[in-house]
Design a protein around this motif. Structure first.
Motif, PDB file in Angstrom:
ATOM      1  N   THR A 132     -41.108  -0.048   2.197  1.00  0.00           N
ATOM      2  CA  THR A 132     -41.784   1.311   2.159  1.00  0.00           C
ATOM      3  C   THR A 132     -43.555   0.771   2.028  1.00  0.00           C
ATOM      4  OG1 THR A 132     -42.988   3.031   0.510  1.00  0.00           O
ATOM      5  CG2 THR A 132     -41.902   1.080  -0.465  1.00  0.00           C
ATOM      6  N   PRO A 133     -44.553   1.541   2.661  1.00  0.00           N
ATOM      7  CA  PRO A 133     -45.910   1.261   2.521  1.00  0.00           C
ATOM      8  C   PRO A 133     -46.517   1.767   1.071  1.00  0.00           C
ATOM      9  CG  PRO A 133     -45.712   3.395   4.017  1.00  0.00           C
ATOM     10  CD  PRO A 133     -44.108   2.622   3.503  1.00  0.00           C
ATOM     11  N   ASN A 134     -45.879   2.198   0.388  1.00  0.00           N
ATOM     12  CA  ASN A 134     -46.307   2.727  -0.612  1.00  0.00           C
ATOM     13  C   ASN A 134     -46.323   1.532  -1.808  1.00  0.00           C
ATOM     14  OD1 ASN A 134     -46.611   5.515   0.209  1.00  0.00           O
ATOM     15  ND2 ASN A 134     -44.608   6.075  -0.037  1.00  0.00           N
ATOM     16  N   ARG A 135     -47.356   1.860  -2.687  1.00  0.00           N
ATOM     17  CA  ARG A 135     -47.150   1.038  -3.828  1.00  0.00           C
ATOM     18  C   ARG A 135     -46.082   1.222  -4.694  1.00  0.00           C
ATOM     19  NH1 ARG A 135     -53.459   2.059  -5.527  1.00  0.00           N
ATOM     20  NH2 ARG A 135     -52.892   4.118  -4.921  1.00  0.00           N
ATOM     21  N   LEU A 136     -45.710   0.368  -5.168  1.00  0.00           N
ATOM     22  CA  LEU A 136     -44.589   0.210  -6.445  1.00  0.00           C
ATOM     23  C   LEU A 136     -45.084  -0.260  -7.582  1.00  0.00           C
ATOM     24  CD1 LEU A 136     -41.673  -0.673  -3.951  1.00  0.00           C
ATOM     25  CD2 LEU A 136     -42.462   1.701  -4.699  1.00  0.00           C
ATOM     26  N   ARG A 137     -44.782   0.239  -8.633  1.00  0.00           N
ATOM     27  CA  ARG A 137     -44.843  -0.048 -10.025  1.00  0.00           C
ATOM     28  C   ARG A 137     -43.798   0.191 -11.050  1.00  0.00           C
ATOM     29  NH1 ARG A 137     -50.594   2.942 -10.261  1.00  0.00           N
ATOM     30  NH2 ARG A 137     -51.958   1.294  -9.163  1.00  0.00           N
ATOM     31  N   TRP A 138     -43.602  -0.956 -11.899  1.00  0.00           N
ATOM     32  CA  TRP A 138     -42.557  -0.806 -12.915  1.00  0.00           C
ATOM     33  C   TRP A 138     -42.974  -1.082 -14.228  1.00  0.00           C
ATOM     34  CZ3 TRP A 138     -42.246  -3.181  -8.255  1.00  0.00           C
ATOM     35  CH2 TRP A 138     -41.382  -2.900  -7.400  1.00  0.00           C
ATOM     36  N   SER A 139     -42.574  -0.243 -14.976  1.00  0.00           N
ATOM     37  CA  SER A 139     -42.971  -0.657 -16.547  1.00  0.00           C
ATOM     38  C   SER A 139     -42.199  -1.920 -16.895  1.00  0.00           C
ATOM     39  CB  SER A 139     -42.300   0.754 -17.686  1.00  0.00           C
ATOM     40  OG  SER A 139     -43.094   1.932 -17.201  1.00  0.00           O
ATOM     41  N   PRO A 140     -42.853  -2.532 -17.928  1.00  0.00           N
ATOM     42  CA  PRO A 140     -42.182  -3.657 -18.636  1.00  0.00           C
ATOM     43  C   PRO A 140     -40.765  -3.666 -18.923  1.00  0.00           C
ATOM     44  CG  PRO A 140     -44.249  -3.603 -19.534  1.00  0.00           C
ATOM     45  CD  PRO A 140     -43.915  -2.120 -18.613  1.00  0.00           C
ATOM     46  N   LEU A 141     -39.844  -4.265 -18.551  1.00  0.00           N
ATOM     47  CA  LEU A 141     -38.536  -4.078 -18.875  1.00  0.00           C
ATOM     48  C   LEU A 141     -38.208  -4.930 -20.189  1.00  0.00           C
ATOM     49  CD1 LEU A 141     -36.576  -5.385 -15.526  1.00  0.00           C
ATOM     50  CD2 LEU A 141     -37.081  -2.902 -16.293  1.00  0.00           C
ATOM     51  N   GLU A 142     -37.430  -4.008 -21.049  1.00  0.00           N
ATOM     52  CA  GLU A 142     -36.936  -4.332 -22.340  1.00  0.00           C
ATOM     53  C   GLU A 142     -36.038  -5.522 -22.601  1.00  0.00           C
ATOM     54  OE1 GLU A 142     -38.562  -3.201 -25.074  1.00  0.00           O
ATOM     55  OE2 GLU A 142     -39.809  -1.755 -23.778  1.00  0.00           O
ATOM     56  N   ILE A 143     -36.436  -6.624 -23.217  1.00  0.00           N
ATOM     57  CA  ILE A 143     -35.761  -7.809 -23.495  1.00  0.00           C
ATOM     58  C   ILE A 143     -34.333  -7.208 -24.199  1.00  0.00           C
ATOM     59  CG2 ILE A 143     -35.346  -9.892 -24.713  1.00  0.00           C
ATOM     60  CD1 ILE A 143     -38.473 -10.312 -24.274  1.00  0.00           C
ATOM     61  N   PRO A 144     -33.259  -7.608 -23.551  1.00  0.00           N
ATOM     62  CA  PRO A 144     -31.966  -6.920 -24.227  1.00  0.00           C
ATOM     63  C   PRO A 144     -31.842  -7.564 -25.671  1.00  0.00           C
ATOM     64  CG  PRO A 144     -31.497  -7.956 -22.280  1.00  0.00           C
ATOM     65  CD  PRO A 144     -32.924  -8.265 -22.427  1.00  0.00           C
ATOM     66  N   THR A 145     -31.064  -6.850 -26.503  1.00  0.00           N
ATOM     67  CA  THR A 145     -30.909  -7.144 -27.962  1.00  0.00           C
ATOM     68  C   THR A 145     -29.731  -7.985 -27.852  1.00  0.00           C
ATOM     69  OG1 THR A 145     -29.586  -5.219 -28.339  1.00  0.00           O
ATOM     70  CG2 THR A 145     -31.924  -4.961 -29.071  1.00  0.00           C
ATOM     71  N   ALA A 146     -28.787  -8.039 -26.702  1.00  0.00           N
ATOM     72  CA  ALA A 146     -27.501  -8.642 -26.901  1.00  0.00           C
ATOM     73  C   ALA A 146     -28.191 -10.024 -26.717  1.00  0.00           C
ATOM     74  CB  ALA A 146     -26.560  -8.202 -25.977  1.00  0.00           C
ATOM     75  N   PRO A 147     -27.174 -11.218 -26.794  1.00  0.00           N
ATOM     76  CA  PRO A 147     -27.626 -12.671 -26.545  1.00  0.00           C
ATOM     77  C   PRO A 147     -27.640 -12.510 -24.914  1.00  0.00           C
ATOM     78  CG  PRO A 147     -26.124 -12.710 -28.306  1.00  0.00           C
ATOM     79  CD  PRO A 147     -26.138 -11.072 -27.853  1.00  0.00           C
TER      80      PRO A 147
END
Length: 201
Positions: free
Chosen positions: A12-27
């Motif tokens: 896609t030529p569109n800009r893509l953004r992601w919110s920060p992914l949460e660090i899992p609580t499980a090991p």
């Protein structure tokens, strides 16, 4: 699978953004916490890249990873990493970048919740650009790219070896640590760089 190596279809030529992914609580260690975001081409073409995020809260225990598809440029965003490699040990934290060449075995140790980025390069290996008319005092100087500190260990096995090959993860076991010898020659070696040394002109 959270880890992807083929990105079919037009980009896609569109800009893509992601919110920060949460660090899992499980090991979750470095390998289990790799999540693909984007890429172009795939490992089979020997060209293109993939962009991943890693999320980890525990160190890899009796587990080793190596990537036969491409080299990995690791950019810590939160938390320091200790990269135990066949050539020795590198420590990298926020503000650093680290490069693990294709086929080099490594283990990632963390001190706590860690997150960062991985650029997986399927093509020609990364290299420093020529400095050209800027001369020896500009941009990124080769002397600031640090090789691992020599180290070896004699930990008993079994050790799980996780391999990325052909866009898939494979694994087997071996009876002892793969880091029981430190010997290398040439320029195919992991390195790290402190971006504070970068001189913008």
């Amino acid at each position: 699978d959270k880890l992807v190596s083929a990105f079919p279809g037009p980009a896609t030529p569109n800009r893509l953004r992601w919110s920060p992914l949460e660090i899992p609580t499980a090991p979750t260690d470095f390998v289990d916490g790799l999540v693909s975001l984007a890429g172009n081409a795939d490992a089979a073409t020997l060209g293109g890249i993939a962009a991943h995020v890693y999320l980890a809260n525990v160190s890899m225990q009796n587990r080793v990873f190596y990537n036969a598809d491409g080299e990995m440029l690791i950019v810590p965003q939160m938390g320091a990493l200790t990269l135990v490699t066949e050539m020795g040990v590198l420590k990298a934290g926020p503000g650093h970048i680290a490069v693990i060449p294709r086929g080099v075995r490594f283990r990632v140790e963390v001190d706590g919740p860690s997150r960062g980025y991985v650029c997986e390069n399927y093509g020609a290996p990364f290299r420093l650009p020529e400095l050209g008319p800027i001369g020896s005092n500009g941009l990124a100087n080769p002397r600031d790219f640090l090789a691992p500190v020599a180290a070896f260990e004699t930990a008993p096995g079994p050790y799980e070896i996780v391999k990325k090959f052909g866009g898939r993860l494979w694994h087997n076991e071996q009876p002892a640590t793969p880091f029981n010898v430190v010997a290398w020659h040439g320029n195919l070696v992991p390195c790290k760089y402190d971006t504070a040394h970068f001189n913008t002109i």
